[in-house]
Design an enzyme around this catalytic site. Sequence first.
Site, PDB file in Angstrom:
ATOM      1  N   LYS A 160     -21.173 -93.523-131.655  1.00  0.00           N
ATOM      2  CA  LYS A 160     -19.851 -94.523-131.886  1.00  0.00           C
ATOM      3  C   LYS A 160     -20.153 -95.975-132.069  1.00  0.00           C
ATOM      4  O   LYS A 160     -19.524 -96.370-132.564  1.00  0.00           O
ATOM      5  CB  LYS A 160     -19.309 -94.074-130.434  1.00  0.00           C
ATOM      6  CG  LYS A 160     -18.835 -92.681-130.001  1.00  0.00           C
ATOM      7  CD  LYS A 160     -17.814 -92.202-131.302  1.00  0.00           C
ATOM      8  CE  LYS A 160     -17.145 -91.032-131.103  1.00  0.00           C
ATOM      9  NZ  LYS A 160     -18.128 -89.715-131.031  1.00  0.00           N
ATOM     10  N   ARG A 181      -6.075 -41.781-103.992  1.00  0.00           N
ATOM     11  CA  ARG A 181      -6.334 -42.987-104.604  1.00  0.00           C
ATOM     12  C   ARG A 181      -5.243 -43.867-105.009  1.00  0.00           C
ATOM     13  O   ARG A 181      -4.872 -44.991-104.785  1.00  0.00           O
ATOM     14  CB  ARG A 181      -7.547 -43.267-105.750  1.00  0.00           C
ATOM     15  CG  ARG A 181      -7.783 -44.500-106.034  1.00  0.00           C
ATOM     16  CD  ARG A 181      -8.629 -44.594-107.494  1.00  0.00           C
ATOM     17  NE  ARG A 181      -7.558 -44.143-108.392  1.00  0.00           N
ATOM     18  CZ  ARG A 181      -7.791 -44.028-109.868  1.00  0.00           C
ATOM     19  NH1 ARG A 181      -9.169 -44.079-110.060  1.00  0.00           N
ATOM     20  NH2 ARG A 181      -6.964 -43.703-110.763  1.00  0.00           N
ATOM     21  N   ASP A 182      -4.532 -43.257-106.126  1.00  0.00           N
ATOM     22  CA  ASP A 182      -3.071 -43.872-106.351  1.00  0.00           C
ATOM     23  C   ASP A 182      -2.144 -44.162-105.464  1.00  0.00           C
ATOM     24  O   ASP A 182      -1.641 -45.231-105.433  1.00  0.00           O
ATOM     25  CB  ASP A 182      -2.751 -42.949-107.542  1.00  0.00           C
ATOM     26  CG  ASP A 182      -3.644 -42.747-108.839  1.00  0.00           C
ATOM     27  OD1 ASP A 182      -4.270 -43.762-108.854  1.00  0.00           O
ATOM     28  OD2 ASP A 182      -3.309 -41.789-109.625  1.00  0.00           O
ATOM     29  N   ALA A 183      -2.034 -43.179-104.516  1.00  0.00           N
ATOM     30  CA  ALA A 183      -0.943 -43.513-103.169  1.00  0.00           C
ATOM     31  C   ALA A 183      -1.639 -44.627-102.499  1.00  0.00           C
ATOM     32  O   ALA A 183      -0.719 -45.496-102.147  1.00  0.00           O
ATOM     33  CB  ALA A 183      -0.729 -42.126-102.555  1.00  0.00           C
ATOM     34  N   HIS A 184      -2.893 -44.803-102.376  1.00  0.00           N
ATOM     35  CA  HIS A 184      -3.333 -45.805-101.417  1.00  0.00           C
ATOM     36  C   HIS A 184      -3.250 -47.103-102.013  1.00  0.00           C
ATOM     37  O   HIS A 184      -2.904 -48.271-101.240  1.00  0.00           O
ATOM     38  CB  HIS A 184      -4.696 -45.351-101.104  1.00  0.00           C
ATOM     39  CG  HIS A 184      -5.340 -45.855 -99.775  1.00  0.00           C
ATOM     40  ND1 HIS A 184      -6.716 -45.789 -99.504  1.00  0.00           N
ATOM     41  CD2 HIS A 184      -4.591 -46.330 -98.839  1.00  0.00           C
ATOM     42  CE1 HIS A 184      -6.708 -46.250 -98.225  1.00  0.00           C
ATOM     43  NE2 HIS A 184      -5.646 -46.909 -97.995  1.00  0.00           N
ATOM     44  N   GLN A 185      -3.499 -47.151-103.358  1.00  0.00           N
ATOM     45  CA  GLN A 185      -3.557 -48.633-103.913  1.00  0.00           C
ATOM     46  C   GLN A 185      -2.337 -49.055-104.827  1.00  0.00           C
ATOM     47  O   GLN A 185      -2.006 -50.391-105.055  1.00  0.00           O
ATOM     48  CB  GLN A 185      -4.529 -48.597-104.859  1.00  0.00           C
ATOM     49  CG  GLN A 185      -4.514 -47.979-106.277  1.00  0.00           C
ATOM     50  CD  GLN A 185      -5.513 -47.927-107.092  1.00  0.00           C
ATOM     51  OE1 GLN A 185      -6.588 -47.408-106.904  1.00  0.00           O
ATOM     52  NE2 GLN A 185      -5.500 -48.702-108.132  1.00  0.00           N
ATOM     53  N   ARG A 196     -15.936 -83.681-138.252  1.00  0.00           N
ATOM     54  CA  ARG A 196     -15.672 -82.297-138.343  1.00  0.00           C
ATOM     55  C   ARG A 196     -14.244 -81.916-138.490  1.00  0.00           C
ATOM     56  O   ARG A 196     -13.368 -82.798-138.880  1.00  0.00           O
ATOM     57  CB  ARG A 196     -16.136 -81.649-136.873  1.00  0.00           C
ATOM     58  CG  ARG A 196     -15.151 -82.575-135.828  1.00  0.00           C
ATOM     59  CD  ARG A 196     -15.457 -81.895-134.244  1.00  0.00           C
ATOM     60  NE  ARG A 196     -14.935 -82.981-133.278  1.00  0.00           N
ATOM     61  CZ  ARG A 196     -13.934 -82.819-132.960  1.00  0.00           C
ATOM     62  NH1 ARG A 196     -12.760 -82.096-133.595  1.00  0.00           N
ATOM     63  NH2 ARG A 196     -13.291 -83.604-132.084  1.00  0.00           N
ATOM     64  N   GLU A 253     -15.243-100.771-124.477  1.00  0.00           N
ATOM     65  CA  GLU A 253     -14.476-101.472-125.317  1.00  0.00           C
ATOM     66  C   GLU A 253     -13.415-102.095-124.751  1.00  0.00           C
ATOM     67  O   GLU A 253     -12.950-101.588-123.344  1.00  0.00           O
ATOM     68  CB  GLU A 253     -13.628-100.715-126.165  1.00  0.00           C
ATOM     69  CG  GLU A 253     -14.602-100.131-127.385  1.00  0.00           C
ATOM     70  CD  GLU A 253     -13.614 -99.100-128.491  1.00  0.00           C
ATOM     71  OE1 GLU A 253     -14.474 -98.889-129.545  1.00  0.00           O
ATOM     72  OE2 GLU A 253     -12.734 -98.744-128.069  1.00  0.00           O
TER      73      GLU A 253
END
Length: 626
Positions: free
Chosen positions: A148, A563-567, A324, A232
């Site tokens: 710069k 598992r599905d019932a628990h989570q 760029r 600056e």
Amino acid sequence: MWRFRLAQGGLRLLTVRRAYSSKSSHYPEYKPIKKVMVANRGEIAIRVFRACTELGIRTVAVYSEQDIGQMHRQKADEAYLIGRGLAPVQAYLDIPDIIKVAKENHVDAVHPGYGFLSERADFAQACQDAGIKFIGPSPEVVRKMGDKVEARAIAIAAGVPVVPGTDNPISSLNEAREFCNTYGLPIIFKAAYGGGGRGMRVVHSFEEVEENYNRAYSEALAAFGNGTLFVEKFIEKPRHIEVQILGDQFGNVLHLYERDCSIQRRHQKVVEIAPATHLDPQLRSRLTSDSVKLAKQVGYENAGTVEFLIDKYGKHYFIEVNSRLQVEHTVTEEITNVDLVHAQIHVAEGRSLPDMGLRQENIRINGCAIQCRVTTEDPARGFQPDPVFRSGEGMGIRLDNASAFQGALISPHYDSLLVKVIAHGKDHPTAATKMSRALAEFRVRGVKTNIPFLQNVLNNQQFLAGTVDTQFIDENPELFQLRPVQNRAQKLLHYLGHVMVNGPQTPIATKATPSPIDPIIPPVPMGPPPAGFRDILLREGPEGFARAVRNHKGLLLMDTTFRDAHQSLLATRVRTYDLKKISPYVAHSFNNLFSVENWGGKSGQRTRAQHGGPGGLHQGDPARHR
């Protein structure tokens, strides 16, 4: 000199040129690019891939270990891992590895995108040394513009006005204090070798000098690998205007008018507009003329941006050159109908701007374009990243996607950009209306975004009048008074889950109470449960278990009900206590199952030990993964 090229219709005259004055005495050779690597990620990588596909060029992506599932990897013809074992950002800064991948896969050219290595002269030089085209300026120009302080000196030599500041990088806190004593406050520290708002700190009092010097140094060092700063004089409440330039290898340079990037938060651009509203035509002429003059001063080629500050008196001051493509290049493309990425590639191939039909007299402003950066951020918490997607569309709307799609995993390691939304209309109010409509159509679930904040900006009268400056956001705190998101689907799911778990809460007309529904445990036969696959595993070990699986003639099933019932969020009252009650019956009645999976750890192990069963009520049993 005349140049000819064989085309479908025979020899076609390309252009007539005067002798080209440069370090070389011959014209650059035109060599088509067949394969491009983008040394970047996210939205800009996808933008370049799309341009390459339109031009019939094969594309190569690189990705870090953290970006394995990101969209830019999927959009390329080929994709390769870089920076194995490195930190997320460092992977994209690994020059030797990037060059190695490019050479091994016969890449013709590398596009650096923005950020990361895009303004690193050593990367441009490494590409050149490896015989790979760098789609950008020459290494020497990248070095000059990336420094710069040197860029400032070049601007002075070209007769372009600059903000009062140090001629060379400062090396100590004392030098900063001396500058304050000479020029007064406020001042701004800036990174000498980078941009994008990093390594920038404004100082309003002498007591703040040391703290802000140290912070700017640390930010610059972390972002660019070099903490060098310069100082600056800080221009208060300016407009931030930048000019898009484009140069070729024949010395031709033109501009594609300006963009207003004044709407910023902590030096980060939030909304960009092209062209700048209410810009005096004579000031526009001076800005564009100075930009072209500066570019010619250094022999600039390819795309770049010259940035200025405009004070309240209409005076402009050069601040830096970005060597760029900019994030906001899209708005320039919309108002000029010039594809900047196509142009970048053609320039790198050795074509001239006139070859591409790009002459200054042909570049015209067509309407107005506005870009909003939709990010995964929470503006009420100071724009810090906050780790179902449906976008707004329609006439006049362009979407440059980064990582926004249904089920996307938003990485916490990189820029929080989801998608860039660009609206184009006949004038500023029309473009703003289209943008407001498009943002209202967005539906984003799972992460917070800055869309409500952007909507406040677009509805602000000062914005609609086109009279914003760089203090616009700071001086309008009402922009952070965000309307609650009308997420009807999520609210409905929350209500249904609440009712299913806790029962209906609506008062009824009578004193009658709801009938209780208690689960009934079926009778369980006396004695131990029948043998199952788990018994085989315990009795005969892994080899015997595998043999039994292979010899089994029927279909093996895993039951995941436990598992599905628990989570499940909709059945959070099904706990281990209840699962234990029913497990004896399951163990006796479903011994022919391959396994029964339970969400539990310790409790699941206890249940398995007590009741056995086909695969046990388990988590981690080898059979679970078969």
